[in-house]
Structures are given as C-alpha cells and as structure tokens.
Motif scaffolding. Structure first.
Motif, PDB file in Angstrom:
ATOM      1  N   ALA A  34     -25.644  84.814  72.886  1.00  0.00           N
ATOM      2  CA  ALA A  34     -25.202  86.020  72.184  1.00  0.00           C
ATOM      3  C   ALA A  34     -24.694  87.028  73.194  1.00  0.00           C
ATOM      4  CB  ALA A  34     -26.353  86.624  71.374  1.00  0.00           C
ATOM      5  N   VAL A  35     -23.749  87.854  72.748  1.00  0.00           N
ATOM      6  CA  VAL A  35     -23.215  88.912  73.614  1.00  0.00           C
ATOM      7  C   VAL A  35     -22.875  90.126  72.756  1.00  0.00           C
ATOM      8  CG1 VAL A  35     -20.909  87.876  73.498  1.00  0.00           C
ATOM      9  CG2 VAL A  35     -21.424  89.538  75.278  1.00  0.00           C
ATOM     10  N   GLY A  58     -16.653  91.319  78.647  1.00  0.00           N
ATOM     11  CA  GLY A  58     -17.996  91.038  78.136  1.00  0.00           C
ATOM     12  C   GLY A  58     -19.040  91.120  79.231  1.00  0.00           C
ATOM     13  N   HIS A  59     -20.136  91.862  78.958  1.00  0.00           N
ATOM     14  CA  HIS A  59     -21.126  92.042  80.014  1.00  0.00           C
ATOM     15  C   HIS A  59     -22.542  92.280  79.493  1.00  0.00           C
ATOM     16  CE1 HIS A  59     -20.159  96.124  78.746  1.00  0.00           C
ATOM     17  NE2 HIS A  59     -21.332  96.483  79.259  1.00  0.00           N
ATOM     18  N   GLU A  60     -22.778  92.102  78.199  1.00  0.00           N
ATOM     19  CA  GLU A  60     -24.097  92.379  77.615  1.00  0.00           C
ATOM     20  C   GLU A  60     -24.557  91.116  76.902  1.00  0.00           C
ATOM     21  OE1 GLU A  60     -25.317  96.350  75.528  1.00  0.00           O
ATOM     22  OE2 GLU A  60     -24.718  94.942  73.949  1.00  0.00           O
ATOM     23  N   ALA A  61     -25.207  90.211  77.643  1.00  0.00           N
ATOM     24  CA  ALA A  61     -25.384  88.860  77.109  1.00  0.00           C
ATOM     25  C   ALA A  61     -26.755  88.276  77.403  1.00  0.00           C
ATOM     26  CB  ALA A  61     -24.302  87.941  77.675  1.00  0.00           C
ATOM     27  N   ALA A  62     -27.052  87.212  76.662  1.00  0.00           N
ATOM     28  CA  ALA A  62     -28.254  86.410  76.886  1.00  0.00           C
ATOM     29  C   ALA A  62     -27.904  84.958  76.583  1.00  0.00           C
ATOM     30  CB  ALA A  62     -29.398  86.883  76.001  1.00  0.00           C
ATOM     31  N   GLY A  63     -28.622  84.051  77.220  1.00  0.00           N
ATOM     32  CA  GLY A  63     -28.334  82.635  76.996  1.00  0.00           C
ATOM     33  C   GLY A  63     -29.399  81.745  77.610  1.00  0.00           C
ATOM     34  N   ALA A 158     -32.149  89.992  72.600  1.00  0.00           N
ATOM     35  CA  ALA A 158     -32.267  90.058  74.061  1.00  0.00           C
ATOM     36  C   ALA A 158     -30.959  90.489  74.704  1.00  0.00           C
ATOM     37  CB  ALA A 158     -32.704  88.703  74.617  1.00  0.00           C
ATOM     38  N   ALA A 159     -29.833  90.069  74.133  1.00  0.00           N
ATOM     39  CA  ALA A 159     -28.533  90.419  74.714  1.00  0.00           C
ATOM     40  C   ALA A 159     -28.368  91.925  74.861  1.00  0.00           C
ATOM     41  CB  ALA A 159     -27.409  89.844  73.845  1.00  0.00           C
ATOM     42  N   LEU A 160     -28.876  92.694  73.901  1.00  0.00           N
ATOM     43  CA  LEU A 160     -28.716  94.147  73.941  1.00  0.00           C
ATOM     44  C   LEU A 160     -29.404  94.765  75.151  1.00  0.00           C
ATOM     45  CD1 LEU A 160     -29.325  95.020  70.174  1.00  0.00           C
ATOM     46  CD2 LEU A 160     -27.177  94.466  71.310  1.00  0.00           C
ATOM     47  N   LEU A 161     -30.420  94.098  75.656  1.00  0.00           N
ATOM     48  CA  LEU A 161     -31.127  94.622  76.817  1.00  0.00           C
ATOM     49  C   LEU A 161     -30.230  94.649  78.049  1.00  0.00           C
ATOM     50  CD1 LEU A 161     -34.583  92.819  76.413  1.00  0.00           C
ATOM     51  CD2 LEU A 161     -34.058  95.196  75.913  1.00  0.00           C
ATOM     52  N   GLY A 162     -29.197  93.798  78.081  1.00  0.00           N
ATOM     53  CA  GLY A 162     -28.395  93.639  79.280  1.00  0.00           C
ATOM     54  C   GLY A 162     -27.546  94.840  79.655  1.00  0.00           C
ATOM     55  N   ILE A 358     -21.885  89.071  69.091  1.00  0.00           N
ATOM     56  CA  ILE A 358     -21.247  87.763  68.954  1.00  0.00           C
ATOM     57  C   ILE A 358     -22.307  86.684  69.154  1.00  0.00           C
ATOM     58  CG2 ILE A 358     -19.506  86.188  69.867  1.00  0.00           C
ATOM     59  CD1 ILE A 358     -18.022  88.702  70.902  1.00  0.00           C
ATOM     60  N   GLU A 359     -22.428  85.779  68.204  1.00  0.00           N
ATOM     61  CA  GLU A 359     -23.353  84.651  68.333  1.00  0.00           C
ATOM     62  C   GLU A 359     -22.572  83.368  68.569  1.00  0.00           C
ATOM     63  OE1 GLU A 359     -27.327  85.649  65.850  1.00  0.00           O
ATOM     64  OE2 GLU A 359     -25.594  85.168  64.611  1.00  0.00           O
ATOM     65  N   PHE A 360     -23.071  82.549  69.461  1.00  0.00           N
ATOM     66  CA  PHE A 360     -22.414  81.289  69.782  1.00  0.00           C
ATOM     67  C   PHE A 360     -23.178  80.074  69.243  1.00  0.00           C
ATOM     68  CE2 PHE A 360     -20.869  84.303  72.865  1.00  0.00           C
ATOM     69  CZ  PHE A 360     -19.538  83.966  73.030  1.00  0.00           C
TER      70      PHE A 360
END
Length: 361
Positions: A34-35, A58-63, A158-162, A358-360
C-alpha cells in the motif's frame, strides 16, 4: 512490474511497465502492499518543487520484503516493513547525534557507475524519487530506508506512518515534547495535521486547536482529538485563539506550507512558545516576522519528518495503533488501485479529502 511514471511536471502520470534491478549491497527489494497519495507528491508532480524526470513518484508506503542484497543486517525476506524517504547512513554527524532524518550521506545511494534501480522497458533510466519511488508494485531501497514492524499491523494503515504520521506525531513527541496540560494549535487538518492533533491528544495536551478552512476537515479534527475547530479565514483569528488559550498556545504546528500560515503560527504563540513549521514552503517564498516579537522569547523551528528516529519511533507508533491509541482509520478517505492515481491527485488538488491509499494486494 507496473509503475506510475511522471514524464514531465504538470502532466498526468502514466502507468508503464518498469524493470527493477536486483538488490545490490545493503539493498532490499520490497513488494509494495500500500502507498498513500501525499500532498508532497503533488508538489513535485505539479512542478512547485523541481525534480529530474522521468521518475516514479510516491514515498509513503509499506510492503513485504521479497529479497535482500549482500551485507543487509536487520531485514530478511518475509518481513513486513514501512519505508521512509530519508535513508540514513548511521555514521555521519546527523545520525550519531540522533537526527537521522537530516542525513544526506551519499553512501545510501547507488554509485553513479552502477545500473539504475529502475528503468523503462525501453532501457531509459528512471530518476530515483526520494529514495523510494513508491507508486510501483516493487520498491528497491537501501536497508536504512525501511524498518521491520509487527505482522499484526495492517499494511494499508502502516503506509501512512511513512510520512504523514511520523511527521505530525513527531512534531508533537520529538520537536515540541508536549507535556500534559499544555496547549497546542495545528494549522492544516490534512494527513500531517490530523496526525499532530491525534498525537497531542495522546500526549495529554489540555487544549488542542485545529485551524482549517474546510468544514469536513474541522469535523475530522474533532474526531481525532481536537478540543476546538476554527476557521482560519475568519477575521481576527489570531485574537480568537489568544483569547481561547489565555494568552496564546504553548506550541503551534504549521502543516500547510504557506508563508501566511507560518506567520499565523508565530502570532498565536504565547510568550516563550514554540512554532514548528512542517509544510513545504515553495522555493522563492519567504516568511516575515516582526522583529520586536523576538523579545517575547518565542521560538520558530523547521522540521523534516518530525525529527523521527526511524528504527525506534516507528515500531512504537505501530504499537500505539495496535493498542487503540493512535487513530489511523479515520485518516483513510478511500482505497484505490494504481490506475486511479491521477484521480487521487486531482482530489488532493481540491483540498477537501485526507488520504487516498493505493492498494496492490
């Protein structure tokens, strides 16, 4: 893999097939889960801040870590991670004095003679975007541009934490060090501002004032912990805040990125108060403060990513969410797929919503 490519500022992003290199020394290949679509991305897409192109924003992500290169010490395939765009070296003056968000050591970048991390199918190299290029199905980053977190944490939250959360919460916990009972004003109730409001509530602030011209955002701010929600466009707003807080707030947080709102932060401080500027004020713009007001002991400071100590602070924020104290759910306005990125950027331009994610997977 698919990625959203910016070929020229002020033009829509294009969904393209992009090739990603194999992880080199101290690099980590991450499958993006997600981003968040952040206003900072919009600044670059719209040309307010220049950036080399073509690039994948794009710079706010988790994976989830797919593979690691040689010499990676703290991550392994299968780890769930949050990324952050200020990759830190761990050895420079900024890092060893506890300010990794200010690290600019070039050792975290690929050598100039190495092949690019990302390139188009045609072979054209893509310029790295803030060390991450997260609007893509995969990210190839330095190991110190991400941190492993609990697998109990939902990755879309979690992505929002970035970016948004570590910036807003960090401004409260790290830059301001708010103590119980103190007063806080937050100008701008977007993702960063709402995070600051929520963190101020967690810190025990007595009064939390949210200033935003959009009624829907003021309502969200009250849900996130604000005690007062004020329209900053009304006449004499500074006098209104000073009256409400018996002389001004202890801490003012600017989360918009405009000279006028930075100046408003200064105006609503009490004697000895501190203003923290988080917003990206565009090149060529300046903030003006009346000289005599420095005699009141006020302070103004800038901050990048809330002065976050990433390996320490981010897992703690995750735990605050899992414990039900940090509210990330309210911040997500919509969940979309990568082809909808341009619509999400248009929504940001309108300024009425908080976060598109955005969800992948």
């Amino acid at each position: 893999m698919k990625a959203a490519v910016l070929f020229e500022a002020k033009t829509p992003l294009a969904i393209e097939e992009v090739e990603v290199s194999k992880p080199g020394p101290r690099e980590v290949l991450i499958r993006t889960a997600a981003v968040g679509v952040c206003r900072s991305d919009l600044h670059f897409v719209d040309g307010a801040f220049p950036h080399p192109v073509p690039t994948v924003p794009g710079h706010e992500a988790a994976g989830v870590v797919e593979a690691v290169g040689s010499d990676v010490a703290h991550l392994r395939p299968g780890d769930h991670v949050i990324t952050f765009f200020t990759a830190f070296c761990g050895a420079c003056e900024m890092c060893v004095t506890g300010r990794p968000s200010l690290c600019i050591d070039p050792s975290t970048r690929r050598p100039a003679e190495a092949e690019p991390r990302l390139r188009l199918a045609s072979g054209t190299a893509l310029a790295p975007f803030l060390n991450l290029s997260a609007f893509a199905e995969m990210m190839l980053v330095h190991e110190n541009a991400c941190v492993a977190i609990s697998k109990e944490m939902p990755l879309d939250r979690a992505a929002l934490l970035g970016c948004a959360v570590i910036t807003g919460a960090g401004a409260i916990f790290n830059d301001s060090r708010v103590r119980p009972g103190e007063s806080v004003a937050v100008i701008g109730a977007g993702g960063i501002g709402l995070s600051a409001i929520n963190a101020a509530k967690i810190a025990g602030a007595g009064q939390i004032l949210a200033l935003d011209p959009v009624p829907e955002k003021r309502a969200l701010a009250l849900r996130m912990g604000a005690t007062h929600a004020i329209d900053p466009t009304v006449e004499s707003v500074a006098k209104q805040v000073i009256a409400l807080t018996d002389g001004g707030v202890h801490y003012a947080i600017e989360a918009v990125g405009r000279p006028a709102t930075a100046e408003l932060c200064w105006q609503i401080l009490r004697r000895g108060g501190t203003a923290t500027i988080l917003g990206m004020i565009a090149p060529g713009q300046a903030v003006s403060l009346p000289g005599p007001t420095f005699l009141t002991g006020k302070k103004i400071q800038g901050s990048l990513l809330g002065s976050t100590r990433f390996p320490i602070d981010m897992p703690r924020l995750v735990q605050l969410y899992l414990d039900g104290k940090l509210d990330l759910d309210t911040m997500v306005a919509e969940r979309i797929r990568l082809p909808e990125i341009n619509q999400a950027l248009d929504t940001l331009r309108q300024g009425t919503s908080v976060r598109s994610v955005i969800e992948f997977t």
